[in-house]
Design a protein around this motif. Structure first.
Motif, PDB file in Angstrom:
ATOM      1  N   LYS A 135       0.771  -1.190  -0.159  1.00  0.00           N
ATOM      2  CA  LYS A 135       0.296  -0.063   0.106  1.00  0.00           C
ATOM      3  C   LYS A 135       1.063   0.976  -0.268  1.00  0.00           C
ATOM      4  CE  LYS A 135      -4.265   1.697   2.639  1.00  0.00           C
ATOM      5  NZ  LYS A 135      -4.715   2.237   3.636  1.00  0.00           N
ATOM      6  N   GLN A 136       2.050   1.098   0.698  1.00  0.00           N
ATOM      7  CA  GLN A 136       2.753   2.554   0.823  1.00  0.00           C
ATOM      8  C   GLN A 136       3.527   2.684  -0.558  1.00  0.00           C
ATOM      9  OE1 GLN A 136       5.173   2.540   4.517  1.00  0.00           O
ATOM     10  NE2 GLN A 136       4.534   1.525   4.871  1.00  0.00           N
ATOM     11  N   LEU A 137       4.064   1.967  -1.145  1.00  0.00           N
ATOM     12  CA  LEU A 137       4.212   1.847  -2.536  1.00  0.00           C
ATOM     13  C   LEU A 137       3.281   2.062  -3.338  1.00  0.00           C
ATOM     14  CD1 LEU A 137       7.126  -1.279  -1.761  1.00  0.00           C
ATOM     15  CD2 LEU A 137       7.319   1.415  -2.102  1.00  0.00           C
ATOM     16  N   ASP A 138       2.432   2.157  -3.535  1.00  0.00           N
ATOM     17  CA  ASP A 138       1.477   1.493  -4.597  1.00  0.00           C
ATOM     18  C   ASP A 138       1.743   3.322  -5.759  1.00  0.00           C
ATOM     19  OD1 ASP A 138      -0.694  -0.439  -5.099  1.00  0.00           O
ATOM     20  OD2 ASP A 138      -2.303   1.609  -4.142  1.00  0.00           O
ATOM     21  N   SER A 139       2.123   4.144  -4.739  1.00  0.00           N
ATOM     22  CA  SER A 139       2.688   5.136  -6.047  1.00  0.00           C
ATOM     23  C   SER A 139       3.091   4.925  -7.192  1.00  0.00           C
ATOM     24  CB  SER A 139       2.205   6.295  -5.671  1.00  0.00           C
ATOM     25  OG  SER A 139       3.786   6.603  -4.602  1.00  0.00           O
ATOM     26  N   VAL A 140       4.083   3.514  -6.584  1.00  0.00           N
ATOM     27  CA  VAL A 140       5.801   4.101  -7.548  1.00  0.00           C
ATOM     28  C   VAL A 140       5.902   2.415  -8.147  1.00  0.00           C
ATOM     29  CG1 VAL A 140       6.835   5.551  -6.350  1.00  0.00           C
ATOM     30  CG2 VAL A 140       7.428   3.030  -5.659  1.00  0.00           C
ATOM     31  N   VAL A 141       4.914   1.160  -7.311  1.00  0.00           N
ATOM     32  CA  VAL A 141       5.062   0.127  -7.764  1.00  0.00           C
ATOM     33  C   VAL A 141       5.253  -0.166  -9.631  1.00  0.00           C
ATOM     34  CG1 VAL A 141       2.622  -0.372  -7.855  1.00  0.00           C
ATOM     35  CG2 VAL A 141       4.600  -1.980  -7.572  1.00  0.00           C
ATOM     36  N   HIS A 142       4.418   1.204 -10.504  1.00  0.00           N
ATOM     37  CA  HIS A 142       4.550   0.458 -11.801  1.00  0.00           C
ATOM     38  C   HIS A 142       5.990   0.698 -12.632  1.00  0.00           C
ATOM     39  CE1 HIS A 142       3.915   5.087 -11.071  1.00  0.00           C
ATOM     40  NE2 HIS A 142       4.288   5.670 -12.533  1.00  0.00           N
ATOM     41  N   GLU A 143       6.198   1.562 -11.700  1.00  0.00           N
ATOM     42  CA  GLU A 143       7.798   2.155 -12.239  1.00  0.00           C
ATOM     43  C   GLU A 143       8.687   0.581 -11.775  1.00  0.00           C
ATOM     44  OE1 GLU A 143      10.036   6.027 -12.436  1.00  0.00           O
ATOM     45  OE2 GLU A 143       8.504   6.228 -11.126  1.00  0.00           O
ATOM     46  N   GLY A 144       8.667  -0.326 -11.458  1.00  0.00           N
ATOM     47  CA  GLY A 144       9.486  -0.743 -10.439  1.00  0.00           C
ATOM     48  C   GLY A 144      10.306  -1.162  -9.564  1.00  0.00           C
ATOM     49  N   PHE A 145      11.273  -1.730  -9.559  1.00  0.00           N
ATOM     50  CA  PHE A 145      12.251  -1.487  -8.522  1.00  0.00           C
ATOM     51  C   PHE A 145      13.312  -2.307  -8.924  1.00  0.00           C
ATOM     52  CE2 PHE A 145       7.997  -2.595  -7.037  1.00  0.00           C
ATOM     53  CZ  PHE A 145       7.951  -1.124  -6.002  1.00  0.00           C
ATOM     54  N   VAL A 146      14.715  -1.913  -8.196  1.00  0.00           N
ATOM     55  CA  VAL A 146      15.861  -1.799  -8.210  1.00  0.00           C
ATOM     56  C   VAL A 146      16.440  -2.518  -6.876  1.00  0.00           C
ATOM     57  CG1 VAL A 146      18.483  -1.869  -8.307  1.00  0.00           C
ATOM     58  CG2 VAL A 146      16.595  -0.363  -9.869  1.00  0.00           C
ATOM     59  N   LEU A 147      16.764  -4.256  -7.234  1.00  0.00           N
ATOM     60  CA  LEU A 147      17.331  -5.081  -5.568  1.00  0.00           C
ATOM     61  C   LEU A 147      18.981  -5.311  -6.236  1.00  0.00           C
ATOM     62  CD1 LEU A 147      16.111  -6.800  -3.428  1.00  0.00           C
ATOM     63  CD2 LEU A 147      15.971  -8.692  -5.001  1.00  0.00           C
ATOM     64  N   LYS A 148      19.312  -5.049  -4.878  1.00  0.00           N
ATOM     65  CA  LYS A 148      20.804  -5.038  -4.794  1.00  0.00           C
ATOM     66  C   LYS A 148      21.020  -5.774  -4.011  1.00  0.00           C
ATOM     67  CE  LYS A 148      23.603  -1.631  -4.060  1.00  0.00           C
ATOM     68  NZ  LYS A 148      24.075  -1.709  -3.735  1.00  0.00           N
ATOM     69  N   ARG A 149      22.758  -6.153  -3.542  1.00  0.00           N
ATOM     70  CA  ARG A 149      23.361  -6.387  -2.565  1.00  0.00           C
ATOM     71  C   ARG A 149      23.255  -4.762  -1.511  1.00  0.00           C
ATOM     72  NH1 ARG A 149      28.431  -9.911  -4.402  1.00  0.00           N
ATOM     73  NH2 ARG A 149      27.153 -11.063  -5.617  1.00  0.00           N
ATOM     74  N   SER A 150      23.495  -5.571   0.164  1.00  0.00           N
ATOM     75  CA  SER A 150      23.583  -4.079   1.000  1.00  0.00           C
ATOM     76  C   SER A 150      25.363  -4.019   1.160  1.00  0.00           C
ATOM     77  CB  SER A 150      23.303  -4.606   2.128  1.00  0.00           C
ATOM     78  OG  SER A 150      23.542  -3.475   3.402  1.00  0.00           O
TER      79      SER A 150
END
Length: 157
Positions: A26-41
């Motif tokens: 729900k918090q990410l609703d406004s940005v979920v359409h753009e996708g994400f980047v996943l990486k090592r910390s």
């Protein structure tokens, strides 16, 4: 995007997919359409999930580094090692790639932990160990990082 809030426990299926908790989704609703980047910390044995808008900000800073300085070039290589672009599938699941699962030690249970504008993704046991291990030092850390009197918001580092 506003700061993310919360810690959420989820389960990973045998294919490496994890359902994003409803409160986080729900918090990410406004940005979920753009996708994400996943990486090592950089500092912990966990993964970091960047909304694309936040990733662009970070890469804007990284792109200013002079690549003809060896340590800058080494940093960029290590910082971007294993970086993957990911999206939620139609069922609202996130696929965690096998190489990043192996790096982070994620097995069955994961913790999504908000870290301002990024989400840390931890193996549940590693997360609990990191939190327990830091409890004794947290008061000192808080004082060192946030303890200045009358902090001007431009002075935080």
């Amino acid at each position: 995007m506003e700061s993310l809030i919360g810690t959420y426990e989820c389960k990973v299926d045998t294919k490496g997919r994890v359902m994003l908790a409803a409160g986080l989704k729900k918090q990410l609703d406004s940005v979920v359409h753009e996708g994400f980047v996943l990486k090592r910390s950089v500092f912990q044995k966990c993964l970091e999930l960047y909304p694309m808008e936040e990733w662009r900000k970070v890469m804007g800073q990284v792109s200013k580094l002079n690549r003809f300085v060896k340590k800058n070039n080494d940093f960029i290589r290590l910082f971007t090692a294993g970086v993957k672009r990911v999206e939620l599938d139609s069922a609202g699941r996130l696929l965690l790639p096998k190489d990043l699962l192996a790096y982070s030690g994620i097995a069955k249970e994961v913790v999504f932990s908000s870290a301002v504008s990024v989400i840390e993704i931890w193996d549940k046991e590693f997360y609990e160990g990191a939190i327990e291990g830091a409890v004794d030092d947290f008061a000192d850390l808080a004082e060192q990082v946030m303890g200045g009197l009358n902090i001007d918001e431009n002075e935080l580092s």
